[in-house]
Design an enzyme around this catalytic site. Structure first.
Site, PDB file in Angstrom:
ATOM      1  N   ASP A 146       0.474  -1.562  -0.134  1.00  0.00           N
ATOM      2  CA  ASP A 146       0.147   0.328   0.205  1.00  0.00           C
ATOM      3  C   ASP A 146       1.235   1.676   0.353  1.00  0.00           C
ATOM      4  O   ASP A 146       1.907   1.117   0.895  1.00  0.00           O
ATOM      5  CB  ASP A 146      -0.987  -0.230   1.226  1.00  0.00           C
ATOM      6  CG  ASP A 146      -2.182  -1.132   1.226  1.00  0.00           C
ATOM      7  OD1 ASP A 146      -1.997  -1.617   0.037  1.00  0.00           O
ATOM      8  OD2 ASP A 146      -3.097  -0.716   2.115  1.00  0.00           O
TER       9      ASP A 146
ATOM     10  N   HIS B 285      -6.027   3.081  -4.936  1.00  0.00           N
ATOM     11  CA  HIS B 285      -6.409   3.046  -3.389  1.00  0.00           C
ATOM     12  C   HIS B 285      -7.612   4.136  -2.745  1.00  0.00           C
ATOM     13  O   HIS B 285      -7.258   4.835  -1.692  1.00  0.00           O
ATOM     14  CB  HIS B 285      -4.985   2.791  -2.637  1.00  0.00           C
ATOM     15  CG  HIS B 285      -5.035   2.639  -1.036  1.00  0.00           C
ATOM     16  ND1 HIS B 285      -6.192   1.024  -0.813  1.00  0.00           N
ATOM     17  CD2 HIS B 285      -4.027   3.103  -0.111  1.00  0.00           C
ATOM     18  CE1 HIS B 285      -5.610   1.516   0.629  1.00  0.00           C
ATOM     19  NE2 HIS B 285      -4.830   2.709   0.874  1.00  0.00           N
TER      20      HIS B 285
ATOM     21  N   HIS C 159      -8.449   8.785   0.096  1.00  0.00           N
ATOM     22  CA  HIS C 159      -8.340   7.820   0.853  1.00  0.00           C
ATOM     23  C   HIS C 159      -9.024   7.821   1.766  1.00  0.00           C
ATOM     24  O   HIS C 159      -8.987   7.665   3.450  1.00  0.00           O
ATOM     25  CB  HIS C 159      -6.930   7.561   1.986  1.00  0.00           C
ATOM     26  CG  HIS C 159      -6.005   6.349   2.487  1.00  0.00           C
ATOM     27  ND1 HIS C 159      -6.612   6.516   3.918  1.00  0.00           N
ATOM     28  CD2 HIS C 159      -6.349   5.332   1.908  1.00  0.00           C
ATOM     29  CE1 HIS C 159      -6.408   5.342   4.310  1.00  0.00           C
ATOM     30  NE2 HIS C 159      -5.666   4.109   3.604  1.00  0.00           N
TER      31      HIS C 159
ATOM     32  N   HIS D 271       3.185  -1.505   4.057  1.00  0.00           N
ATOM     33  CA  HIS D 271       3.463  -0.610   3.238  1.00  0.00           C
ATOM     34  C   HIS D 271       4.630  -0.039   3.133  1.00  0.00           C
ATOM     35  O   HIS D 271       6.152  -0.671   3.849  1.00  0.00           O
ATOM     36  CB  HIS D 271       2.777   0.281   4.555  1.00  0.00           C
ATOM     37  CG  HIS D 271       1.336   0.412   5.107  1.00  0.00           C
ATOM     38  ND1 HIS D 271       0.984  -1.027   5.241  1.00  0.00           N
ATOM     39  CD2 HIS D 271       0.064   0.791   4.383  1.00  0.00           C
ATOM     40  CE1 HIS D 271      -0.234  -1.190   5.681  1.00  0.00           C
ATOM     41  NE2 HIS D 271      -0.660   0.074   5.290  1.00  0.00           N
TER      42      HIS D 271
END
Length: 269
Positions: free
Chosen positions: A72, A123, A127, A221
């Site tokens: 991510d 994504h 967000h 991440h």
């Protein structure tokens, strides 16, 4: 022509809104009991059936020692280039789920991801908790990332979506599927996103190795120095344990081949 397209989009959005209103928008926070002793995780029958209904998934075949590596990318913290270097050296494919902020601030890395054969996934742009936004904003959150990625990489279609914060609902699963997206969750993760709370490469390594299991969709991440420093050792040691790394495309293609429609088409060729 633009006016006609705007009218068609408005009609499509109105119809989609009516359909999505018929399904639940109750927020679900993705989670499960962590794996140990290389036992595949189980989210439970209710979640399994819901995800299957919309073509979403969180793990691969529990009988095959295959790992799907995903990252991510909310913002760049100086470690993604090192991650890409390791993936290139070890010949490992990955999927990177990017936000609008990442797209704008690290376009060179997004291009490199695509150029080196990795998947660039969606994504969302800002967000948000996607269960709280309107249908129109839902569309624009995803489309803005897709269009921006196409401009940088030349890749027109975005296929995979990871919901921000791991929050979703049946409505958001439906909306994403209508836009041609497949939700990709995960079966292995740990707290690795606090850039000011790094514990050393061994922390990342230990968390991955103690939770690894066949069919794992591994979430890391890229803001984590621990992850960047540990990645090469993680990959090498997992290969020694008999694991292979594959692209999400290989998994979804395999699932499509199980579909009865695919088998009928294959026979008729």
């Amino acid at each position: 022509m633009k006016k006609l397209l705007a009218i068609l989009f408005s009609l499509l959005l109105s119809f989609s809104t009516i359909v999505s209103a018929s399904v639940s928008n109750a927020p679900i926070h993705w989670g499960f009991k962590k794996s140990s002793n290389e036992e595949p995780v189980e989210a439970g029958k209710e979640y399994d059936e819901l995800l299957e209904k919309y073509g979403a998934f969180y793990k691969g075949d529990p009988k095959k020692k295959v790992i799907f590596l995903t990252f991510d990318n909310g913002y760049e913290n100086g470690y993604t280039a090192k991650v890409l270097d390791v993936l290139k050296k070890e010949k490992v494919p990955a999927a990177f789920f990017i936000t609008g902020h990442y797209l704008e601030s690290a376009s060179d890395l997004v291009k490199r991801m695509a150029d080196e054969g990795h998947i660039v996934g969606n994504h969302s742009y800002y967000h948000p908790d996607m269960t709280t936004v309107s249908d129109e904003r839902f569309y624009r959150e995803l489309e803005k990332v897709r269009a921006g990625t196409e401009e940088i990489t030349g890749v027109r279609h975005m296929v995979y979506l990871r919901p921000p914060r791991g929050v979703f609902s049946e409505r958001t699963l439906l909306k994403a599927k209508e836009m041609g997206y497949t939700h990709v969750f995960w079966s292995l993760a740990f707290v690795d996103w606090y850039r000011d709370d790094q514990k050393g490469w061994q922390y990342s390594y230990n968390n991955v190795m103690k939770q690894i299991h066949p069919g794992a969709v591994l979430l890391l991440h890229t803001v984590s120095k621990d992850n960047a420093d540990a990645l090469e050792t993680i990959i090498k040691d997992l290969k020694k344990k008999g694991y292979t790394f594959k692209s999400l495309d290989e998994y979804t293609r395999g699932e499509a081949m199980k579909d009865p429609i695919f088998k009928i088409r294959k026979r008729n060729k």
